[in-house]
Design a protein around this motif. Structure first.
Motif, mmCIF file in Angstrom:
data_model
loop_
_atom_site.group_PDB
_atom_site.id
_atom_site.type_symbol
_atom_site.label_atom_id
_atom_site.label_comp_id
_atom_site.label_asym_id
_atom_site.label_seq_id
_atom_site.Cartn_x
_atom_site.Cartn_y
_atom_site.Cartn_z
ATOM 1 N N SER A 54 0.842 -1.196 0.000
ATOM 2 C CA SER A 54 0.000 0.000 0.000
ATOM 3 C C SER A 54 0.874 1.243 0.000
ATOM 4 O O SER A 54 2.100 1.165 -0.094
ATOM 5 C CB SER A 54 -0.919 0.010 1.226
ATOM 6 O OG SER A 54 -0.151 0.123 2.414
ATOM 7 N N ALA A 55 0.227 2.410 0.084
ATOM 8 C CA ALA A 55 0.976 3.671 0.100
ATOM 9 C C ALA A 55 1.887 3.754 1.317
ATOM 10 O O ALA A 55 3.035 4.169 1.241
ATOM 11 C CB ALA A 55 0.006 4.855 0.075
ATOM 12 N N ASN A 57 3.111 4.592 5.452
ATOM 13 C CA ASN A 57 3.593 5.802 6.124
ATOM 14 C C ASN A 57 4.987 5.488 6.650
ATOM 15 O O ASN A 57 5.196 5.247 7.830
ATOM 16 C CB ASN A 57 2.645 6.193 7.258
ATOM 17 C CG ASN A 57 3.022 7.542 7.869
ATOM 18 O OD1 ASN A 57 4.061 8.115 7.549
ATOM 19 N ND2 ASN A 57 2.185 8.051 8.749
#
Length: 249
Positions: A54-55, A57
């Protein structure tokens, strides 16, 4: 005739033990200041199964890993700082405490490496890689970190509490209620960890929270007491002062 407490060598001894207590206390407080924020910063990678594809963090995770490393070094610092004093009570037990702290720090470091590997996979492996393989690799690395948390911070503090708690209880370097907290909490934490290893308990459960609380209070109260009060007068400190005075004479 001057009192014994006015002897220059004894004053030096008292000053050195105060510095030792302050150093150990600050290291204990650093373990709290680093480990608690790390829990929240590592949340994206620990609680999101698809983090690696996923993106993500990454900044939050890297900061959390850095804080965990600081926690590991502070763990070692507590033992190294206290060893010269508590070894006068029982050198073998004191050496066991240092060894346990080193082991705990090493296990924490393994967990950090596994999470940094997840970040590295997410950053460099998403282009042209099989998402399913990445997902499996990411999950495996997170599982390694969870296992290190159970074996390290979830178990070894109980061993630390038994060893250091015994030394501090016998030497009376701090109020006895403080090591008693550790000696009570140690078997509870060990029981919780063993049940978790056999799948009979969850690391995030009421039982785990209850078992962890006495150890949490033991280490926090010890850190605060050593930082702001220092060691209480103790026979092992008097023996150390007498030994140094004798050497000077």
């Amino acid at each position: 005739m001057a009192s014994r407490t006015n002897h220059p060598m004894e004053r030096v001894t008292l000053e050195s033990t105060r510095k030792t207590a302050l150093t150990a206390g600050v290291f204990y407080l650093v373990t709290f200041a680093s480990s608690i924020p790390a829990v929240f910063l590592l949340e994206p990678v620990l609680n999101h199964a698809d983090y690696v594809v996923s993106a993500g963090n990454d900044t939050s995770v890297v900061w959390g890993c850095l804080l965990d490393l600081i926690n590991a070094f502070a763990c070692v610092g507590t033992a190294v700082a206290l060893f010269p004093v508590v070894k006068r009570q029982n050198e073998s037990v004191a050496l066991g405490f240092v060894t346990a702290r080193l082991f705990e720090a090493a296990v924490i470091a393994i967990g950090v490496v596994s999470l940094l590997a997840v970040v590295s996979l997410r950053q460099s492996g998403t282009a042209g890689a099989d998402p399913g393989s990445l997902f499996s690799a990411g999950q495996a690395l997170v599982a390694v970190r969870n296992a290190t948390f159970l074996v390290g911070p979830g178990t070894i503090p109980a061993v630390n509490a038994l060893l250091l708690g015994y030394l501090l209880f016998r030497s009376r370097l701090v109020p006895r209620v403080i090591p008693i907290l550790g000696l009570i909490g140690a078997p509870l934490l060990l029981l919780s960890a063993i049940l978790s290893m056999f799948g009979l308990n969850n690391q995030v459960s009421v039982l785990s929270a209850v078992a962890t609380l006495p150890i949490f209070l033991w280490e926090l109260s010890l850190g605060l007491y050593l930082t702001f009060k220092g060691f209480k007068p103790s026979p092992i400190l008097s023996e150390a002062a007498a030994h140094r005075v004798g050497q000077a004479v």
